[in-house]
Scaffold this motif. Structure first.
Motif, mmCIF file in Angstrom:
data_model
loop_
_atom_site.group_PDB
_atom_site.id
_atom_site.type_symbol
_atom_site.label_atom_id
_atom_site.label_comp_id
_atom_site.label_asym_id
_atom_site.label_seq_id
_atom_site.Cartn_x
_atom_site.Cartn_y
_atom_site.Cartn_z
ATOM 1 N N GLU A 156 -13.737 -17.537 -14.117
ATOM 2 C CA GLU A 156 -14.782 -18.051 -13.230
ATOM 3 C C GLU A 156 -15.898 -18.667 -14.075
ATOM 4 O O GLU A 156 -16.364 -18.063 -15.044
ATOM 5 C CB GLU A 156 -15.318 -16.919 -12.352
ATOM 6 N N LYS A 169 -9.154 -22.104 -4.904
ATOM 7 C CA LYS A 169 -9.266 -21.163 -3.788
ATOM 8 C C LYS A 169 -8.846 -19.774 -4.261
ATOM 9 O O LYS A 169 -7.806 -19.610 -4.893
ATOM 10 C CB LYS A 169 -8.379 -21.590 -2.623
ATOM 11 N N THR A 170 -9.663 -18.790 -3.930
ATOM 12 C CA THR A 170 -9.350 -17.402 -4.263
ATOM 13 C C THR A 170 -8.393 -16.847 -3.211
ATOM 14 O O THR A 170 -8.211 -17.452 -2.157
ATOM 15 C CB THR A 170 -10.633 -16.551 -4.304
ATOM 16 N N PRO A 171 -7.797 -15.676 -3.469
ATOM 17 C CA PRO A 171 -6.907 -15.072 -2.463
ATOM 18 C C PRO A 171 -7.617 -14.810 -1.129
ATOM 19 O O PRO A 171 -6.970 -14.744 -0.092
ATOM 20 C CB PRO A 171 -6.467 -13.754 -3.117
ATOM 21 N N GLU A 213 -11.917 -18.368 -0.288
ATOM 22 C CA GLU A 213 -13.144 -19.072 -0.667
ATOM 23 C C GLU A 213 -12.901 -19.890 -1.933
ATOM 24 O O GLU A 213 -12.057 -19.563 -2.752
ATOM 25 C CB GLU A 213 -14.293 -18.086 -0.871
ATOM 26 N N GLU A 214 -13.632 -21.005 -2.067
ATOM 27 C CA GLU A 214 -13.516 -21.856 -3.255
ATOM 28 C C GLU A 214 -14.530 -21.430 -4.287
ATOM 29 O O GLU A 214 -15.700 -21.250 -3.978
ATOM 30 C CB GLU A 214 -13.765 -23.324 -2.880
ATOM 31 N N LYS A 215 -14.048 -21.280 -5.538
ATOM 32 C CA LYS A 215 -14.942 -20.933 -6.636
ATOM 33 C C LYS A 215 -14.706 -21.897 -7.782
ATOM 34 O O LYS A 215 -13.629 -22.475 -7.918
ATOM 35 C CB LYS A 215 -14.696 -19.503 -7.114
ATOM 36 N N TYR A 229 -13.993 -22.668 -11.591
ATOM 37 C CA TYR A 229 -13.372 -22.041 -12.750
ATOM 38 C C TYR A 229 -13.465 -22.999 -13.936
ATOM 39 O O TYR A 229 -13.374 -24.207 -13.774
ATOM 40 C CB TYR A 229 -11.901 -21.687 -12.468
#
Length: 191
Positions: A40, A77-79, A82-84, A86
Motif C-alpha cells: 500500500e 481493488k481490495t478484497p 474498495e480501491e487503494k 499501491y
C-alpha cells in the motif's frame, strides 16, 4: 564478512511487457517492463526490492541494462471492494528490434535480476518478429474508368496500409507532379 548467496532474496517480479508471443514488426521498438508490488502506497514509500540492476536479453544476447527502477502508484481493488493506491517498483527498457529478411521468426526474451552476488532470470517469453513489408496504397474513389470533368473538382478516397504507419508516415498526394494535399500519420502514445 562472507555473504551466503542463498541468503540473498530476489522478490518475484511480474513480466508485464512484452506479452507472450507479442507480434513485433522487425526494426521497430519493443518495450520491456517488469514490476513488483511493494505494498500500500502510504505505508511503502521507503520500500524497495533491493535489486541493483536488470539485464534484458533477446535471442540470447544482452540488449540493454536498466540500472535504476521507476516507481508507479496504481489503484487496486481490495478484497472488500474498495480501491487503494499501491506502490510498484518497475524496471523498463526500450529496445529497437533487428531487421530480418525472414517472413516471421520467434525469438526468446527474458530478463535477469542482479542483487549482490546473486542473479535470477525470469521465465522465457517469445516475440513473434515479423518482416516489415512495403506500404501499399489503394485508390478507392474515383474508381477506374469513372468519368470526371476537366477543370472540375472531384474527391479522392485513398486507403493506405503499412505495418508501421503509427511510427510516423508522411503521405503526399500529387497531381501532375505537384503536391495537392499532404497528411502526417503518427501515434503520440508510441513515444
Amino acid at each position: 564478512m562472507v555473504i551466503d548467496e542463498d541468503s540473498i532474496v530476489i522478490p518475484d517480479m511480474t513480466f508485464e511487457k512484452p506479452i507472450q508471443n507479442q507480434r513485433v514488426v522487425a526494426g521497430t521498438r519493443v518495450d520491456f517492463k517488469l514490476s513488483h508490488n511493494l505494498g500500500e502506497a502510504k505505508k511503502s514509500f521507503e520500500k524497495t526490492t533491493g535489486i541493483e540492476r536488470v539485464n534484458f536479453y533477446v535471442d540470447g544476447k544482452n540488449v540493454g541494462t536498466a540500472s535504476f527502477p521507476g516507481f508507479e502508484v496504481r489503484k487496486i481493488k481490495t478484497p472488500l471492494g474498495e480501491e487503494k493506491d499501491y506502490l510498484f517498483e518497475t524496471w523498463s527498457l526500450k529496445y529497437n528490434t533487428q531487421n530480418t529478411t525472414i517472413k516471421q521468426k520467434s525469438v526468446p526474451v527474458y530478463a535477469e535480476f542482479v542483487r549482490g552476488i546473486k542473479t535470477q532470470a525470469t521465465p522465457t517469453r517469445f516475440l513473434n518478429l515479423i518482416r516489415n513489408t512495403a506500404a501499399s496504397l489503394n485508390l478507392q474513389h474515383p474508381q477506374h474508368e469513372t468519368d470526371v470533368i476537366a477543370g472540375g473538382t472531384t474527391t479522392a478516397v485513398l486507403q493506405i496500409m503499412d505495418d508501421t504507419l503509427f511510427l510516423g508516415t508522411d503521405v503526399e498526394i500529387l497531381l501532375n507532379g505537384r503536391v495537392v494535399d499532404s497528411h502526417t500519420i503518427f501515434d503520440n502514445e508510441y513515444e
